[in-house]
Design an enzyme around this catalytic site. Sequence first.
Site, short mmCIF file in Angstrom:
data_model
loop_
_atom_site.label_atom_id
_atom_site.label_comp_id
_atom_site.label_asym_id
_atom_site.label_seq_id
_atom_site.Cartn_x
_atom_site.Cartn_y
_atom_site.Cartn_z
N CYS A 80 14.72 63.95 14.40
CA CYS A 80 14.37 63.59 15.78
C CYS A 80 15.02 64.48 16.84
O CYS A 80 14.33 65.11 17.65
CB CYS A 80 14.74 62.14 16.05
SG CYS A 80 13.93 60.95 14.96
N ASP A 248 6.38 63.19 15.41
CA ASP A 248 7.50 63.92 16.01
C ASP A 248 8.25 64.78 14.99
O ASP A 248 9.10 65.59 15.37
CB ASP A 248 8.45 62.98 16.76
CG ASP A 248 9.32 62.12 15.87
OD1 ASP A 248 8.97 61.93 14.69
OD2 ASP A 248 10.34 61.61 16.36
#
Length: 618
Positions: A80, A248
């Site tokens: 992330c 993501d």
Amino acid sequence: MFQSTIKDRWTKLFLLIIVCLISHGSIAQERPNIIWITSEDNSKHYMKLYDSDGVETPHIEQLSQTGLVFDHAFSNGPVCSVARSTLITGSYAPRIGAQYHRKMKTVPMPDNLEMFPFYLREAGYYTANNAKEDYNLDKGDKVWDESSNKASYKNRKEGQPFFYVHNFSVTHEGQLHFGPEKMEETPISTLPPSGNLQPNHPQTALFEYTRAYYLDRIAEMDRQVGELIGQLEADGLLENTFVFYFGDHGGVLPGSKGYLYETGLHVPLVIHVPEKYKERVSYKAGTRVQEFVSFVDFGPTVLHLAGVKVPKQMDGEPFLRKKNKSPNDVAYGYADRFDEKYDFVRSVRKGKYKYIRNFHPFNFDGLWNNYRYKQIAYQEWVDLYRSGKLNEDQRQFFEVKPVEMLFDIEKDPYEINNLAEDPAYEKQLLAMRKELGDWLLSMPDLSFYPEFYLIEEAFDDPTAFGQDHRRDIKKYYLTANLATSGFQNVEEQLKRKLEDDDPWVRYWALCVLSSFGEEAKTLEEAVIGLSKSDPVRINRVRASQFLGICGVSDPMMDIEEALYSTTDPHEALLIMNILVQLADGPYGYTTSVEEGKLAASVADDSNIIRRLEYMNGL
């Protein structure tokens, strides 16, 4: 004279009308709205839109009918904070000091560069983020008009164009942190068909269930995406709005998130192109785009669509444009520290070939990471390995990695068959090695220094530090690349480098020796000397690591003493990673770190605490 006066009055009146229109949004609305819809932790492998074994995602598929499906979209980082730092800056994380997950120290933005929504705000856009940021950089207060779980495009001024990010977390890795009771509470019969398991995964009921449950989470994410798109339609905004949907980064079954394999980097990307703005995009609606695009390009693409100049300090380029250019077919990846687990891996995908360079190949993929191993499928995988119940392909995750890996992704989508030592692929290997090396040096890549050193010496201005030390980094890269040659061809060079005045040349020479392992025992005498007398603590530790890998001596006590002597928790974390690598590797060593002997500044660090819990079997 009279005619000139009338003309001046009409000019002023016209300008006044223009100003009024802009203030009320009539002309501002000619600029498109742009939305990013991101789903956490999912690569393209789990959606039927990309893979026959995937789950159906009807709302995302419907979005593709009025837009574009990108078959080669990549996150540059497989986790992330690194991925999102790349997205928000349009810059490669190892160049700007944002490559470690999670940050031990935030770094400033490079000089004369802001996070890209700043430039949208300057141009009159409303910018909103709901709600995850997770940047490894100092954000400042000029990026978002609003960033919270209440942020919405609806909060803009009437007629104001907007850029809005909406994050869905229902697919996040944490969704798979369930216990065995989940299989009874939610039987597999209630879940989507799991499809075929990856051939390098154990073919067990638990892995089958984990995949099926994850597919169910993706189906739920798609439902939520549909609700958001439905709200846009109800608000009459879809005809004025570019909508990006993408993951993501990859994940989240074992061996994906946190790793530079396709399952960690290759993400779904679907973009709705409104009919009103179709002339701004060279691709026709309904096209499956083969051009390679990376997260580093996403910010520049948004700026370009909004008519805002892309700062030259960004590394990426717009991929939606009026006219086609030569299509890109290259994407780069990077993996460094993940919480308490260290590694240093770089990759390049070019066409159908993927090259992975393991700069610390002794850090096997399965090296313990607390967050990864909360997933019981991970726990089963390592248990099966330790009990000798895995085949060759399934064992690779827990064994020392090759220095170089080369894969034909079309034939080998899960990167199992390494072609790096196949003479038939030598030309391809050398070309890919050069491709990656040129990129590393062009940044330059800051990770050729240990993280704790960067924190102390570089992270007040990492980009400037990299430029000032460009020649040194090239020297360290060339030293590290001696590992790609036969040991006999580089033995004398390595011997000289062990005596170099530059401590980081010695550091990399030691890492290369550990990469060669027992083959390099001829230099053990020089390394023994460094293990006792090198003035840099981490070099003494790396020397001891090599001696342990080669079986010359048990290195654990010396490394533990080095751990007790440091007051820097960042250096201590790297030392503990080495202890775990030696203890969990095939060497037969044991370690028992005494918390009471650690400096207080070390013992209080959260990453250190996690390592201690694992090492002491808590």
